[in-house]
Design an enzyme around this catalytic site. Structure first.
Site, PDB file in Angstrom:
ATOM      1  N   GLU A  40      -1.639   3.736  -4.693  1.00 22.40           N
ATOM      2  CA  GLU A  40      -2.644   3.566  -5.757  1.00 22.40           C
ATOM      3  C   GLU A  40      -2.715   4.855  -6.598  1.00 22.40           C
ATOM      4  O   GLU A  40      -2.611   5.964  -6.045  1.00 22.40           O
ATOM      5  CB  GLU A  40      -3.998   3.321  -5.060  1.00 22.40           C
ATOM      6  CG  GLU A  40      -5.184   3.120  -5.966  1.00 22.40           C
ATOM      7  CD  GLU A  40      -6.473   2.885  -5.153  1.00 22.40           C
ATOM      8  OE1 GLU A  40      -6.488   3.102  -3.910  1.00 22.40           O
ATOM      9  OE2 GLU A  40      -7.490   2.492  -5.764  1.00 22.40           O
ATOM     10  N   LYS A 111      -7.360  -3.978 -10.225  1.00 22.91           N
ATOM     11  CA  LYS A 111      -8.161  -4.023  -8.989  1.00 22.91           C
ATOM     12  C   LYS A 111      -9.516  -4.695  -9.245  1.00 22.91           C
ATOM     13  O   LYS A 111     -10.277  -4.259 -10.117  1.00 22.91           O
ATOM     14  CB  LYS A 111      -8.359  -2.587  -8.486  1.00 22.91           C
ATOM     15  CG  LYS A 111      -9.020  -2.464  -7.114  1.00 22.91           C
ATOM     16  CD  LYS A 111      -9.038  -0.991  -6.689  1.00 22.91           C
ATOM     17  CE  LYS A 111      -9.570  -0.759  -5.296  1.00 22.91           C
ATOM     18  NZ  LYS A 111      -9.505   0.679  -4.913  1.00 22.91           N
ATOM     19  N   CYS A 144      -5.772  -1.412  -2.377  1.00 30.34           N
ATOM     20  CA  CYS A 144      -6.636  -0.686  -1.451  1.00 30.34           C
ATOM     21  C   CYS A 144      -7.854  -1.496  -0.983  1.00 30.34           C
ATOM     22  O   CYS A 144      -7.708  -2.432  -0.228  1.00 30.34           O
ATOM     23  CB  CYS A 144      -7.032   0.660  -2.071  1.00 30.34           C
ATOM     24  SG  CYS A 144      -7.492   1.851  -0.785  1.00 30.34           S
TER      25      CYS A 144
HETATM   26  C1  ACM Z   1      -9.961   2.685  -2.049  1.00 29.02           C
HETATM   27  O1  ACM Z   1     -10.129   1.529  -2.433  1.00 29.02           O
HETATM   28  N1  ACM Z   1      -9.185   3.528  -2.718  1.00 29.02           N
HETATM   29  C2  ACM Z   1     -10.607   3.180  -0.827  1.00 29.02           C
END
Ligand code: ACM
Length: 263
Positions: A40, A111, A144
């Site tokens: 990420e 995301k 993530c």
């Molecule tokens: C995250 O979503 N980077 C913990």
């Protein structure tokens, strides 16, 4: 069968040029892999001090030197690269994952479930859940903290994803507990590329891994070293959704009974 690779490393916060140098050097070691996955926000680092910093590091993919470098490598090696990316779109920033192939940018996932301070900088993704057919497999993307929300993983698997690619900057062990179950429940491969190192108070915990459609760990990195993982993957194993000879993980669901009204 094809080879997938994960590049686990320590992005430098705010130093895009340095990250491009590190990543392009590491990509010389993954030429043999058809699919390469980076963490990420791999080109910028994670823990921005404020919105100004997040904004100054955000880029439009078509104008990004980082994306151009990934495209050049993907073209030269005839491979597909997935990387986390601080994406600018108009006034908005997204914590995105880009799929780049020999022909250029093929897909973007933004995301949906933002973690902690990410809510200050990024807009939650709203671009849907797409499955990309790259010839030798079909893949979807999550990022993530999305691991805590099972529905998108199920939808990607139902849409035919063999692999779910998961660029990460993980801080706790929760994903390591959840992801084997998610792989098993959907009978898909999961490729989690995490980072290492610290930024201020935050300590990222590595343990990048590739999980089989049975939820087994096929390969796993250390918690604190720069590492390249490589794994042969047979995507046809993810086509078999039987969990016993009489049980299918999708067809045995009973959504009409899931209302809770009949308790
Ligand atoms: C995250 O979503 N980077 C913990």
């Amino acid at each position: 069968m094809f080879k997938a690779a994960i590049i686990q490393f320590e992005p430098a916060l705010g130093d895009v040029d340095k990250n491009i140098r590190i990543i392009s050097q590491k990509l010389t070691e993954t030429k043999d892999s058809k699919l390469v996955v980076l963490p990420e926000l791999a080109s910028t680092g994670y823990d921005f001090t404020d919105s100004e910093m997040a904004g100054s590091l955000a880029e439009v993919p078509a104008e990004s030197a980082y994306v151009k470098m990934l495209h050049d490598v993907a073209f030269e090696n005839d491979q597909y690269i997935i990387s986390g990316f601080n994406e600018q779109c108009g006034e908005d920033l997204y914590n995105s994952s880009l799929l780049i192939g020999p022909e250029g940018l093929m897909g973007t996932y933004r995301k949906m479930h933002l973690f902690m301070n990410e809510k200050k900088y990024f807009k939650p993704g709203e671009g849907g859940l797409n499955v990309y057919d790259i010839g030798f497999c079909k893949l979807g993307m999550q990022i993530c903290f999305d691991y805590l929300f099972p529905e998108p993983w199920r939808i990607l698997a139902q849409k035919g994803a063999d692999l779910i690619i998961h660029p990460s900057n993980l801080l706790t062990q929760n994903a390591m507990k959840a992801l084997p179950g998610i792989a098993l429940m959907n009978k898909v491969y999961i490729v989690t590329a995490n980072r290492i190192g610290t930024e201020g108070e935050l300590a990222f915990n590595g343990n990048s891994m590739i999980l089989s459609p049975s939820g087994d760990i096929l390969t796993k990195a250390s918690s604190d070293s720069i590492e390249i993982l490589k794994q042969d993957i047979d995507p046809t194993l993810a086509h078999d959704k039987m969990i016993t000879s009489m049980n299918h993980v999708f067809d045995d669901r009973r959504p009409e009974q899931y209302t809770g009204d009949n308790c």
